[in-house]
Design a protein around this motif. Structure first.
Motif, short mmCIF file in Angstrom:
data_model
loop_
_atom_site.label_atom_id
_atom_site.label_comp_id
_atom_site.label_asym_id
_atom_site.label_seq_id
_atom_site.Cartn_x
_atom_site.Cartn_y
_atom_site.Cartn_z
N ASP A 14 0.95 -1.04 -0.16
CA ASP A 14 -0.01 -0.07 -0.14
C ASP A 14 1.06 1.39 0.00
O ASP A 14 1.66 1.43 0.91
CB ASP A 14 -0.85 -0.22 1.25
CG ASP A 14 -1.91 1.14 1.35
OD1 ASP A 14 -1.55 2.16 0.95
OD2 ASP A 14 -2.83 0.94 2.09
N ASP A 16 0.75 4.29 0.57
CA ASP A 16 0.64 5.11 1.75
C ASP A 16 1.87 5.06 2.71
O ASP A 16 2.26 5.98 3.63
CB ASP A 16 -0.60 5.08 2.46
CG ASP A 16 -2.10 5.26 1.83
OD1 ASP A 16 -1.73 5.87 0.52
OD2 ASP A 16 -3.04 5.27 2.31
N GLU A 24 1.89 4.35 8.60
CA GLU A 24 0.82 4.48 9.71
C GLU A 24 1.26 4.15 11.04
O GLU A 24 0.91 4.66 12.07
CB GLU A 24 -0.42 3.96 9.32
CG GLU A 24 -0.65 2.57 8.91
CD GLU A 24 -1.57 1.89 8.04
OE1 GLU A 24 -1.92 0.82 8.31
OE2 GLU A 24 -1.95 2.59 7.25
CA LIG Z 1 -3.41 3.03 3.71
#
Ligand SMILES: [Ca+2]
Ligand code: HEC
Ligand code: HEC
Ligand SMILES: [Ca+2]
Ligand SMILES: [Ca+2]
Ligand SMILES: [Ca+2]
Ligand SMILES: [Ca+2]
Ligand SMILES: [Ca+2]
Ligand SMILES: [Co+2]
Ligand SMILES: [Co+2]
Lengths: 396, 155, 396, 155
Positions: A14, A16, A24
């Motif tokens: 991912d 991100d 994260e």
């Molecule tokens: Ca994500």
């Protein structure tokens, strides 16, 4: 870059969480201290569990294999130690467990677990292997675990059996010790007295902590280099005798049928053996270029002296590097640097132990023992690498 | 005389309660006896569900037949064809069977069901009875079928 | 017979399961195969867990200790490996984890976990210890774990950091490598380049299986013999620099305050140390007569050469037996046979490493370092045995 | 030239996104600036709950005071008394604070709250402002308080 992919490697990333982004898991505190008073593996490793066939006839007398192709080094973590039991795994209260030592001794004795822990202790790293690992006939397993996963290695702590026997005083006629488990199979094997007075141990700990129930909690016999079944778990009784008891597990089972219908009995030692665990069946090479070939070697007869690896279907062999220290009757990790040219290849390893014994081919074993031998198959096992990188069992 | 002074004496009663090992000469076989016909009853009730009506096998091992097959391409190893001593049969049933309730049979019942299984294998007559003496006297067909460990056997 | 009783030994036995009776766990099948795809300890060992204070200020930046007095041998099972983290334990998807290597290198690189596993691998058994283990001031802990439980030992597998650095190509000015974790603390430490080119590793496995989340899954730095905090977990970044970064963890924390107000910085090595784990604080001798004294010794500077044990309050010392093989920067188990005469006694051990360094007393350390030093306390720790067999901390 | 050919090049943008290390000379300090008074706002809202109204400590470390105590029997180690470089303060707050939401502050806010904490410690004026240059120029009281590892120190 690419890699040897195991079965459970996760899906594409991912973005991100990839650079230049901040993942994260850096943006909020993780699990607080104490969320796992006894730690467990990452949820992302949940595929790394014992390899248990979903199609067993029944699960009381059955086995579960170590996922060897997922492991590194020589120690098997306790949670993945292979299992074989004949009456299920008993839940034994150590305070109510007793070991009785009787028969051809001066003073029959009963020991509590606290008693056994009071003796001088010793620790050794030893492998343990089931003798039926693998069978001689097709269908052969797909992965290293399917083939030889009834094999694990741990640091064992306990008391030398010799000291315990001396406590009772052996009579001169003592030639065998019959060991019995406190499981529903009351599993029983006869051990020659020479082994009992040599390196045999009564062990209560495995990789530092107490034995797991699956490995014989609270106490088991440990016979370095002898077939797994003899290392009686949940040990409750040692009967010193003049001859073996010819228990079901040393007559009906764990004997080796020859082509002429005779059968070898009391075939205790596990001979030298090795297998490449990476790359191995079920894995996939995703790139040409550098790949380390690694695997494990072991011998019931002592230390591994050498492991040779062939990457050309057995035409030529090179010495692999052995992980130090090489320990007697322990797994020995071997490694060989290799560059894959993207062409189909057959890779395999063969172990040579300190007695000079050389791990044989399956054909060599079958020529002597036939297909119905069942136990003690220590054949070389080759893996086939396809042009697309898939690794499969070359004997299948 | 005990170097470490660890452990306590095992009493004869304790040893008698735990020592269930049967020697191949029949030593330590308990008192008691059982007939083939009572053995059939025990088997039907407590064994057949796992081993088949006639011991042909199921969840549990096949228990009947196979004599003469050991040297063939498809050997059938059973109590009758493979097991070298009848004492082993008694010992194993007493310690481990029925698998759902080990050590629950009376000694008489172990004699009986052993007699029944041996009769199915043609080694005891259909109206036979077994006790310590007669069980120890049975010569199993594969009694002399075992040899020692010949390894290393590949050079 | 009697024994050294740990805190959790179960109550008196239920006679139903004692000889001559047949224990209940032999009368019905045990747990079937597969009831634990990943095995766990016996329910009777449920007291053997990490030692976590119930009175911490907060649990995000906190520590949990290995129950050393419950363990045998030298391997710490992964579930009981000590923990120290500064931002909780992150849950990292290995497919989304990246290691960035940049700074004074020819070719800054990004590695996936599969990339890291493609490098040549190596495995070693090394201890890991937190530098604040224990503090210098009262109240001192009651048990061996309370005192020095921020200590564990495992077989680590990974790649030599040197190989990874060579892949990027070091510039001549490269003198330090700043390591950063992917946790909520983004924990950062500066490592001298000499260590990075010596025995430093990037490890992904611990006792055979992948790292536990608490130990840095999916990859951590391993600096044999260096204080635990530098072995950065959840490693995401290696920044090659000319000087240290003076991160908070190497200035505010993990520096050693001296009595004159100065503070030692970059004090990396853990010096030689040992502790008796049995009999130890919180245990009880239940009988006179034979008792084995056993414990562990270790040194960040190499192999343990000798462990001496005193059973008379330090008046005389005897050499203990060392468990073989003695490995560099690993725990070394020592053992001494002993007969307790039932009189009060003070027992203690002192380690000597291959450099000739001798483990000091607490008084010797305090005389030089003072009470506010906080880290790197490697003092001898004596246990007091009372006439009734109770074992307590002799410094408390 | 890479011996194993493993890994892929890190791009400048990727490095810039991840490289948050601040050198003690101020190298790699980001653009931006913050005032003591804005820092007080940030602190009251996002830090005081753990570190106390005036930085006197709580669940989080004490952040104020202690100068002159390091050589006494009760040393008080804070950012003001112990930390050798102001860059470390900026670096640590940016990477790890507030503990419940690390890396959530803007660079301006990190400058501001650093300025506020330094002002509480008397190292920045009450109406001060910090940016890369002024932060790097601060000489912390304990700057020269550190010595090397003198071990083995017990013979
Ligand atoms: Ca994500
Ligand atoms: C719940 C299932 C079950 C029941 C009921 C059961 N068995 Fe079994 N039996 C088994 C299984 C499974 C094995 C194989 C165990 C193993 O290999 O560990 C076995 C093995 C045996 C063997 C060993 C065969 C060999 O060749 O080694 C004998 C003999 C035997 N059973 C007799 C009996 C008798 C007699 C009874 C009844 C009194 C009985 N069994 C009841 C499941 C059962
Ligand atoms: C949820 C609680 C919490 C909040 C909110 C919080 N902190 Fe912290 N802070 C801590 C804890 C706990 C520590 C100690 C962490 C450790 O030792 O690993 C700490 C440490 C620090 C330190 C290091 C002190 C030293 O001497 O090493 C600084 C500086 C700091 N915090 C500043 C801040 C600032 C500025 C904020 C707000 C922007 C903030 N904190 C918000 C809990 C918090
Ligand atoms: Ca055998
Ligand atoms: Ca294919
Ligand atoms: Ca009861
Ligand atoms: Ca330090
Ligand atoms: Ca007392
Ligand atoms: Co009856
Ligand atoms: Co703002």
């Amino acid at each position: 870059g690419g890699a040897v992919l195991g079965a459970g490697t996760s899906a594409a990333a991912d973005a991100d969480n990839l650079p230049p982004n901040i993942p994260e898991w850096m943006k909020a505190p993780g699990e607080p201290m104490g969320s796992q008073p006894y730690g467990t593996p990452s949820p992302f490793g949940k595929n790394v569990v014992k390899n248990i066939s979903p199609n067993l006839k029944q699960y009381i007398s059955a086995s579960g294999r170590t996922p060897l192709q997922e492991l590194d080094g020589i120690i098997t973590p306790n949670g993945l130690f292979y299992e074989r039991h004949h009456g299920g795994v008993p839940t034994i209260d150590p305070a109510q467990h007793r070991l009785m030592l009787h028969g051809l001794v001066e003073r029959p004795l009963v020991f509590t677990m606290d008693d056994l822990r009071r003796f001088p202790s010793e620790s050794h790293i030893y492998f343990l292997e089931c003798s039926g690992n693998p069978v001689y006939t097709k269908p052969y397993g797909k992965t290293a675990s399917d083939l030889v996963g009834l094999l694990s290695c741990a640091e064992w702590t306990g008391v030398s059996l010799k000291l315990v026997l001396q406590e009772a005083g052996l009579k001169p006629e003592a030639k065998w010790v019959v060991a019995e488990g406190a499981d529903a199979a009351a599993l029983t094997r006869s051990i020659p007295i020479e082994k009992c007075l040599d390196d045999a141990m009564l062990v209560y700990s495995q990789n530092g902590e107490r034995l797991r129930p699956q490995q014989g909690y609270p106490v088991r016999l440990l016979l370095p280099g002898f077939e797994g079944n003899m290392n009686v778990k949940w040990l409750r009784r040692l009967h010193v005798t003049a001859e073996p008891i010819y228990s079901r597990e040393e007559t009906s089972k764990y004997t080796d049928l020859m082509p002429d219908g005779s059968a070898r009995e009391f075939s205790f030692y596990m001979e030298a053996k090795s297998i490449i665990t990476r790359p191995s069946g079920g894995q996939r090479l995703t790139t040409k270029g550098f790949q380390e070939i690694t695997g494990i070697a072991w011998s019931g007869h002592g230390k591994i002296a050498r492991v040779e690896v062939s990457v050309d279907g057995g035409k030529s062999w090179q010495d692999a590097q052995l992980q130090e220290p090489v320990l007697t009757r322990a797994l020995t990790r071997f490694r060989l640097p290799w560059r894959w040219d993207g062409q189909p290849a057959v890779i395999q390893s063969r172990a040579i132990d300190e007695t000079g014994y050389v791990q044989p081919t399956l054909a060599e074993l079958l020529a002597v023992r036939g297909e119905n031998h069942f136990y003690h198959n220590n054949a070389i096992w080759p893996w086939r690498i396809a042009a697309d990188g898939e690794v499969t069992n070359a004997q299948a | 005389q005990s170097p470490y002074g660890i452990g306590r004496p095992a009493t004869p009663a304790e040893i008698a309660g735990w020592n269930i090992d049967i020697g191949r000469d029949g030593s330590n076989l308990p008192e008691g006896r059982g007939t083939v016909s009572h053995g059939r009853e025990v088997f039907d009730q407590q064994c057949a569900a796992c081993h088949g009506e006639k011991g042909e096998g199921g969840v549990g091992d096949r228990l009947v037949g196979g004599q003469g097959t050991l040297g063939t391409a498809k050997p059938i190893r059973t109590v009758g064809s493979y097991c070298p001593y009848a004492t082993t049969l008694f010992d194993y049933i007493r310690r481990a069977m029925p698998q759902n309730a080990p050590q629950s049979l009376s000694n008489d019942d172990v004699y009986a069901v052993s007699a029944y299984l041996l009769s199915l294998n043609g080694l005891v007559g259909a109206d036979g009875t077994l006790d310590a003496k007669s069980l120890a006297a049975i010569k199993m067909p594969n009694r002399d079928g075992f040899v020692g460990d010949a390894r290393p056997d590949v050079k």
